[in-house]
Design a protein around this motif. Structure first.
Motif, PDB file in Angstrom:
ATOM      1  N   TYR A   1       0.655  -1.242  -0.025  1.00  0.00           N
ATOM      2  CA  TYR A   1      -0.160   0.052  -0.017  1.00  0.00           C
ATOM      3  C   TYR A   1       0.899   1.399  -0.047  1.00  0.00           C
ATOM      4  CZ  TYR A   1      -3.679  -3.363   1.015  1.00  0.00           C
ATOM      5  OH  TYR A   1      -4.460  -4.430   1.019  1.00  0.00           O
ATOM      6  N   SER A   2       1.910   1.258   0.342  1.00  0.00           N
ATOM      7  CA  SER A   2       2.808   2.344   0.484  1.00  0.00           C
ATOM      8  C   SER A   2       3.399   2.768  -0.944  1.00  0.00           C
ATOM      9  CB  SER A   2       4.402   2.133   1.353  1.00  0.00           C
ATOM     10  OG  SER A   2       4.083   2.089   2.466  1.00  0.00           O
ATOM     11  N   HIS A   3       3.774   1.631  -1.793  1.00  0.00           N
ATOM     12  CA  HIS A   3       3.865   1.477  -3.319  1.00  0.00           C
ATOM     13  C   HIS A   3       2.669   2.313  -3.978  1.00  0.00           C
ATOM     14  CE1 HIS A   3       7.767  -0.195  -3.193  1.00  0.00           C
ATOM     15  NE2 HIS A   3       7.377  -1.519  -3.037  1.00  0.00           N
ATOM     16  N   LYS A   4       1.445   1.617  -3.511  1.00  0.00           N
ATOM     17  CA  LYS A   4       0.291   2.006  -4.296  1.00  0.00           C
ATOM     18  C   LYS A   4       0.030   3.621  -4.334  1.00  0.00           C
ATOM     19  CE  LYS A   4      -4.409   0.419  -5.483  1.00  0.00           C
ATOM     20  NZ  LYS A   4      -5.238  -0.414  -5.249  1.00  0.00           N
ATOM     21  N   ILE A   5       0.170   4.228  -3.126  1.00  0.00           N
ATOM     22  CA  ILE A   5      -0.251   5.504  -2.783  1.00  0.00           C
ATOM     23  C   ILE A   5       0.715   6.397  -3.804  1.00  0.00           C
ATOM     24  CG2 ILE A   5       0.288   7.693  -1.317  1.00  0.00           C
ATOM     25  CD1 ILE A   5      -0.503   5.731   1.112  1.00  0.00           C
ATOM     26  N   LEU A   6       1.961   6.228  -3.734  1.00  0.00           N
ATOM     27  CA  LEU A   6       3.165   6.983  -4.751  1.00  0.00           C
ATOM     28  C   LEU A   6       2.795   6.662  -6.178  1.00  0.00           C
ATOM     29  CD1 LEU A   6       6.204   6.885  -2.503  1.00  0.00           C
ATOM     30  CD2 LEU A   6       4.522   8.457  -2.445  1.00  0.00           C
ATOM     31  N   ARG A   7       2.497   5.480  -6.417  1.00  0.00           N
ATOM     32  CA  ARG A   7       2.175   5.149  -7.918  1.00  0.00           C
ATOM     33  C   ARG A   7       0.953   6.037  -8.599  1.00  0.00           C
ATOM     34  NH1 ARG A   7      -0.827   1.496  -9.857  1.00  0.00           N
ATOM     35  NH2 ARG A   7      -1.060   0.249  -7.931  1.00  0.00           N
TER      36      ARG A   7
ATOM     37  N   ARG B   1      -0.145  12.963 -11.418  1.00  0.00           N
ATOM     38  CA  ARG B   1       0.584  14.173 -11.684  1.00  0.00           C
ATOM     39  C   ARG B   1       1.206  14.289 -13.035  1.00  0.00           C
ATOM     40  NH1 ARG B   1       5.808  14.236 -12.084  1.00  0.00           N
ATOM     41  NH2 ARG B   1       6.236  12.086 -11.038  1.00  0.00           N
ATOM     42  N   LYS B   2       1.303  13.141 -13.744  1.00  0.00           N
ATOM     43  CA  LYS B   2       1.892  12.990 -15.270  1.00  0.00           C
ATOM     44  C   LYS B   2       0.742  13.353 -16.106  1.00  0.00           C
ATOM     45  CE  LYS B   2       5.979   9.882 -14.632  1.00  0.00           C
ATOM     46  NZ  LYS B   2       6.563   8.432 -15.074  1.00  0.00           N
ATOM     47  N   SER B   3      -0.384  13.080 -15.645  1.00  0.00           N
ATOM     48  CA  SER B   3      -1.358  13.194 -16.673  1.00  0.00           C
ATOM     49  C   SER B   3      -2.180  14.466 -16.533  1.00  0.00           C
ATOM     50  CB  SER B   3      -2.751  12.378 -16.217  1.00  0.00           C
ATOM     51  OG  SER B   3      -3.463  12.582 -14.759  1.00  0.00           O
ATOM     52  N   GLY B   4      -1.475  15.264 -15.431  1.00  0.00           N
ATOM     53  CA  GLY B   4      -1.998  16.845 -15.330  1.00  0.00           C
ATOM     54  C   GLY B   4      -3.354  16.524 -14.356  1.00  0.00           C
ATOM     55  N   LYS B   5      -3.830  15.713 -13.786  1.00  0.00           N
ATOM     56  CA  LYS B   5      -4.802  15.705 -12.784  1.00  0.00           C
ATOM     57  C   LYS B   5      -4.427  16.196 -11.447  1.00  0.00           C
ATOM     58  CE  LYS B   5      -8.435  12.719 -10.954  1.00  0.00           C
ATOM     59  NZ  LYS B   5      -8.923  11.047 -10.951  1.00  0.00           N
ATOM     60  N   LEU B   6      -3.379  16.010 -11.052  1.00  0.00           N
ATOM     61  CA  LEU B   6      -2.786  16.237  -9.767  1.00  0.00           C
ATOM     62  C   LEU B   6      -1.671  17.375 -10.172  1.00  0.00           C
ATOM     63  CD1 LEU B   6      -2.738  15.878  -6.709  1.00  0.00           C
ATOM     64  CD2 LEU B   6      -0.747  14.307  -7.128  1.00  0.00           C
ATOM     65  N   LYS B   7      -2.179  18.808  -9.728  1.00  0.00           N
ATOM     66  CA  LYS B   7      -1.313  19.815  -9.986  1.00  0.00           C
ATOM     67  C   LYS B   7      -0.573  20.382  -8.673  1.00  0.00           C
ATOM     68  CE  LYS B   7      -4.478  21.156 -13.610  1.00  0.00           C
ATOM     69  NZ  LYS B   7      -3.790  20.671 -14.844  1.00  0.00           N
ATOM     70  N   ASN B   8       0.454  20.829  -8.897  1.00  0.00           N
ATOM     71  CA  ASN B   8       1.402  21.794  -7.961  1.00  0.00           C
ATOM     72  C   ASN B   8       2.011  20.636  -7.350  1.00  0.00           C
ATOM     73  OD1 ASN B   8       0.902  24.408  -8.466  1.00  0.00           O
ATOM     74  ND2 ASN B   8      -1.184  23.828  -7.922  1.00  0.00           N
ATOM     75  N   ILE B   9       2.125  19.391  -7.464  1.00  0.00           N
ATOM     76  CA  ILE B   9       2.691  18.429  -6.736  1.00  0.00           C
ATOM     77  C   ILE B   9       3.936  17.908  -7.888  1.00  0.00           C
ATOM     78  CG2 ILE B   9       2.875  15.985  -5.911  1.00  0.00           C
ATOM     79  CD1 ILE B   9       1.279  18.004  -4.163  1.00  0.00           C
ATOM     80  N   GLU B  10       5.240  17.947  -7.049  1.00  0.00           N
ATOM     81  CA  GLU B  10       6.394  17.609  -7.855  1.00  0.00           C
ATOM     82  C   GLU B  10       6.714  16.110  -7.724  1.00  0.00           C
ATOM     83  OE1 GLU B  10       7.823  19.743  -9.858  1.00  0.00           O
ATOM     84  OE2 GLU B  10       6.427  21.480  -9.620  1.00  0.00           O
ATOM     85  N   PRO B  11       7.927  15.831  -8.525  1.00  0.00           N
ATOM     86  CA  PRO B  11       8.168  14.421  -8.525  1.00  0.00           C
ATOM     87  C   PRO B  11       8.651  13.634  -7.323  1.00  0.00           C
ATOM     88  CG  PRO B  11       8.935  15.418 -10.375  1.00  0.00           C
ATOM     89  CD  PRO B  11       8.589  16.431  -9.445  1.00  0.00           C
ATOM     90  N   ASP B  12       9.407  14.308  -6.279  1.00  0.00           N
ATOM     91  CA  ASP B  12      10.050  13.649  -5.359  1.00  0.00           C
ATOM     92  C   ASP B  12       9.053  13.510  -3.933  1.00  0.00           C
ATOM     93  OD1 ASP B  12      12.126  12.599  -3.376  1.00  0.00           O
ATOM     94  OD2 ASP B  12      13.091  14.404  -3.438  1.00  0.00           O
ATOM     95  N   SER B  13       8.970  12.326  -3.677  1.00  0.00           N
ATOM     96  CA  SER B  13       8.006  11.988  -2.494  1.00  0.00           C
ATOM     97  C   SER B  13       8.256  10.485  -2.010  1.00  0.00           C
ATOM     98  CB  SER B  13       6.565  11.955  -3.244  1.00  0.00           C
ATOM     99  OG  SER B  13       6.314  11.082  -3.964  1.00  0.00           O
ATOM    100  N   LYS B  14       7.654  10.570  -0.629  1.00  0.00           N
ATOM    101  CA  LYS B  14       7.950   9.288   0.050  1.00  0.00           C
ATOM    102  C   LYS B  14       6.724   8.998   0.878  1.00  0.00           C
ATOM    103  CE  LYS B  14      12.195   8.907   2.082  1.00  0.00           C
ATOM    104  NZ  LYS B  14      13.015   8.883   2.978  1.00  0.00           N
ATOM    105  N   SER B  15       6.366   7.840   1.029  1.00  0.00           N
ATOM    106  CA  SER B  15       5.257   7.356   1.939  1.00  0.00           C
ATOM    107  C   SER B  15       5.850   6.401   2.803  1.00  0.00           C
ATOM    108  CB  SER B  15       4.187   6.672   1.117  1.00  0.00           C
ATOM    109  OG  SER B  15       4.678   5.441   0.378  1.00  0.00           O
ATOM    110  N   GLN B  16       4.972   5.936   3.874  1.00  0.00           N
ATOM    111  CA  GLN B  16       5.434   5.089   5.107  1.00  0.00           C
ATOM    112  C   GLN B  16       3.886   4.882   5.754  1.00  0.00           C
ATOM    113  OE1 GLN B  16       8.924   5.649   7.656  1.00  0.00           O
ATOM    114  NE2 GLN B  16       7.326   5.957   9.099  1.00  0.00           N
ATOM    115  N   ILE B  17       3.681   3.435   6.003  1.00  0.00           N
ATOM    116  CA  ILE B  17       2.273   3.172   6.584  1.00  0.00           C
ATOM    117  C   ILE B  17       2.666   2.144   7.523  1.00  0.00           C
ATOM    118  CG2 ILE B  17       0.350   1.683   6.103  1.00  0.00           C
ATOM    119  CD1 ILE B  17       0.350   2.872   3.212  1.00  0.00           C
ATOM    120  N   THR B  18       2.010   2.204   8.636  1.00  0.00           N
ATOM    121  CA  THR B  18       2.389   1.321   9.790  1.00  0.00           C
ATOM    122  C   THR B  18       0.925   0.570   9.906  1.00  0.00           C
ATOM    123  OG1 THR B  18       3.752   2.994  11.044  1.00  0.00           O
ATOM    124  CG2 THR B  18       2.531   1.198  12.356  1.00  0.00           C
TER     125      THR B  18
END
Length: 386
Positions: free
Chosen positions: A142-148, A154-171
């Motif tokens: 699920y950590s992968h899925k959030i970022l994917r 982001r690439k399709s233009g649907k998510l704007k103002n978010i840049e490429p570098d990100s991380k996720s973490q799930i407990t």
């Protein structure tokens, strides 16, 4: 074995500096394999502010240096870097790839009665469990899925103002050894200077519900959703932190839910057992769990440089049934050729299929018609269910 506990895994996006390097290194592998399927490649990449450096060894076709540089720019452009400190169009790129050592080639090559040997010594692990439909541990999946999903939008233009570098973490809280509920989610994402942190939270938070089953989110306290907990994250990517190939080996595999042999995957052609034997270990473990003879399966293989057969095969089914584990080991030995050549032929690995493995995990992905993620097939499960 503990039955009730909290377990955490993290993922990083394709724009993380280390993942930029993995992507470029695997692009080099694919470029050589596309031109000559028997090519040998070991490519390391470094990124920093306005700089990319390729280094390593190759054996195969003569690939034009300028062609590789253009392909590096294409990788960076596709990821989405058009920033002042790291822009696909003007980043400075150096390549220092050279011929593979003749001594290494001597150990690996098949000659006379000698079968092709492993490209190095080492231990490799494969793991599968029935926590998710793709037989992966829930926290890393699920950590992968959030970022994917964020990257796709982001690439399709649907998510704007978010840049490429990100991380996720799930407990996730486990009860009686099974995932019960998500206890916390952390997402840190680079963003444009045009939005504040409350706007970042509003943009990113929906991806938690899109990625994680509702039954696991019941009871998740909003105060345990941490989005950009340090505040502003405008400067990111290789302009903020240098990147290197092979530094996210736990993200690449099982999120810490299983052991790791230590060898990275990206930048290595499939004669390197660091990669191919880890893939076949996952293939075997996934087929064991898909056969339903066990809820979990861990497999270890070991190799020596220049030696074709594995030195050892170890199976753990986590059910205290040593006889069953020994029986699975016997089935593996009798039904699968685990020599380097045998693995490559079994999984059809001498193809340009590696660039897309560089982000969001090498495991738990859908097999594709071009041969990508062939190690995720469960076509051998009947061997273990007999």
């Amino acid at each position: 074995m503990k039955k009730n506990y909290l377990f955490t895994s993290e993922s990083v996006s394709e724009g993380h500096p280390d993942k930029v390097c993995d992507r470029i290194s695997d692009m080099v592998v694919d470029t050589y394999l596309r031109a000559e399927p028997q090519s040998r490649v070991a490519c390391e990449t470094l990124t920093t502010t306005n700089k990319v450096v390729l280094a390593g060894e190759t054996r195969g076709p003569d690939i034009n240096k300028d062609e590789l540089i253009l392909k590096v720019r294409d990788c960076i452009k596709d990821i989405g870097y058009e920033q002042e400190g790291f822009h696909w169009s003007n980043v400075n790129i150096d390549t220092f790839l050279h011929s593979q050592s003749a001594d290494i080639a001597l150990g690996v090559d098949a000659t006379g009665n000698k079968d092709e040997g492993a490209g190095d010594q080492g231990i490799m692990f494969g793991f599968a469990c029935n926590e998710t439909d793709v037989l992966m541990p829930a926290p890393i999946h699920y950590s992968h899925k959030i970022l994917r999903l964020m990257a796709e939008d982001r690439k399709s233009g649907k998510l704007k103002n978010i840049e490429p570098d990100s991380k996720s973490q799930i407990t996730i809280e486990y009860k009686d050894g099974k995932p019960s509920s998500v206890k916390s989610v952390v997402i840190s994402t680079q963003h444009s200077a045009n939005i504040n942190q409350s706007q970042v939270r509003e943009l990113v938070k929906p991806y938690i519900e899109k990625s994680i089953p509702k039954n696991l989110l019941n009871g998740l306290d909003d105060n345990e959703i941490y989005i950009n907990p340090t505040g502003n994250f405008v400067i990111g990517g290789p302009n903020a932190d240098s990147g290197l190939t092979g530094r996210k080996i736990i993200v690449d595999t099982y999120g810490g839910a299983a052991p790791h042999g230590g060898g990275a995957f990206s930048g290595k052609d499939p004669t390197k057992v660091d990669r191919s034997a880890a893939y076949v270990s996952r293939y075997l473990a996934k087929n064991v769990v898909a056969s339903k003879i066990a809820d979990k399966c861990l497999i270890q293989l070991s190799y020596a440089i220049g030696v074709s057969k594995p030195l050892s095969i170890y199976v753990d089914l986590f059910d205290n049934n040593e006889e069953k584990s020994k029986y699975v080991e016997k089935l593996i030995s009798e039904n699968f050729d685990l020599s380097p050549r045998g693995i490559r032929e079994m999984l059809d690995l001498n193809k340009p299929i590696y660039e897309k493995t560089a982000a969001y995990g090498h495991f738990g992905r859908d097999p594709e018609s071009n041969g990508s993620f062939s190690w995720e097939n469960t076509d051998k499960k009947d061997i273990f269910s007999k």
